[in-house]
Write an enzyme that holds these catalytic residues in place. Structure first.
Site, mmCIF file in Angstrom:
data_model
loop_
_atom_site.group_PDB
_atom_site.id
_atom_site.type_symbol
_atom_site.label_atom_id
_atom_site.label_comp_id
_atom_site.label_asym_id
_atom_site.label_seq_id
_atom_site.Cartn_x
_atom_site.Cartn_y
_atom_site.Cartn_z
ATOM 1 C CG HIS A 8 -62.647 -11.776 -28.082
ATOM 2 N ND1 HIS A 8 -62.583 -10.618 -27.340
ATOM 3 C CD2 HIS A 8 -63.773 -12.425 -27.662
ATOM 4 C CE1 HIS A 8 -63.612 -10.567 -26.493
ATOM 5 N NE2 HIS A 8 -64.356 -11.650 -26.671
ATOM 6 C CD GLU A 45 -65.585 -14.788 -26.075
ATOM 7 O OE1 GLU A 45 -66.525 -14.115 -26.540
ATOM 8 O OE2 GLU A 45 -64.899 -14.422 -25.097
ATOM 9 C CG HIS A 100 -68.684 -11.798 -28.286
ATOM 10 N ND1 HIS A 100 -67.441 -11.448 -27.819
ATOM 11 C CD2 HIS A 100 -68.966 -10.933 -29.296
ATOM 12 C CE1 HIS A 100 -66.986 -10.407 -28.504
ATOM 13 N NE2 HIS A 100 -67.905 -10.079 -29.414
ATOM 14 C CD GLU A 176 -71.509 -12.470 -24.374
ATOM 15 O OE1 GLU A 176 -70.899 -13.541 -24.614
ATOM 16 O OE2 GLU A 176 -70.931 -11.428 -23.997
#
Length: 213
Positions: A8, A45, A100, A176
């Site tokens: 992101h 995040e 992430h 993750e």
């Protein structure tokens, strides 16, 4: 050369006209990028991925490694997911990590490793990516974050819808790192100490993979 893709970007939420544009993900069209998730108290995040990425890059450079990052700040927009793959591929990275954190149900905990399936583009690096993922799973156990039981099998999740994995021509895994919506995971994810442990775990896994080639 090591590739680092911090998921992101901090400015994505303010630019929906950019990040919602469709791009080719290696199999179909996907949004250029997304905003990511956040903890219940608002820690985003993007801040987490940037913190771990910059710690990892500093550790690697201190060891003499060359590093390519897919973004150079946490205040910009994008790049799009296809551009991120291109940056790492063009740098001819020997190994890469996509960082992430998840936004699952609050009852779920732990880290998981998203791994590629053959797309035509990534075929030669699917098995190396999976070997690297096994090494990263081992190293992440040392950080204090448990292995997720709610995603995939044994912490591994095959994904065919992610540009970073579909379009990669270098061994790559998407980590993750934990579930931001779980209170215990969130405390870890926000911790500078845990972020440093995560960066160290990724570095050790990368080194182990490169030695094994």
């Amino acid at each position: 050369m090591v590739g680092i893709d911090p998921g992101h970007n901090g400015g994505n939420a303010g630019a929906p006209e950019v990040i919602n544009e469709p791009v080719w993900n290696g199999r179909s069209q996907s949004p250029c990028n997304t905003t990511g998730t956040a903890t219940d108290d608002g820690y985003p995040e993007t801040d987490f991925t940037w913190a771990v990425a910059t710690k990892l890059a500093a550790d690697l450079r201190a060891s003499g490694a060359k590093v390519v990052m897919t973004r150079d700040s946490n205040t910009g927009v994008g790049p799009c997911i296809d551009e991120r793959a291109e940056i790492i591929n063009d740098a001819k990275a020997d190994v890469a990590i996509d960082i992430h954190a998840d936004g699952a149900a609050a009852s779920e905990r732990g880290y998981s490793l998203l791994i590629p399936v053959p797309s035509g583009t990534n075929d030669e690096v699917v098995e190396p990516s999976r070997r690297y993922a096994r090494m990263l799973r081992t190293e992440m156990r040392k950080t204090g974050m448990p292995l997720a039981s709610y995603l995939g099998e044994g912490g591994f999740v095959e994904r065919d819808d992610l540009a970073g994995l579909n379009l990669t021509t270098v061994p790559q895994v998407l980590l993750e790192t934990g579930n931001m919506r779980n209170a215990r995971d969130a405390r870890l994810l926000k911790s500078d100490r845990f972020q440093k442990r995560t960066a160290a775990a990724i570095k050790r896994a990368m080194a182990a993979y490169l030695r094994s080639r």
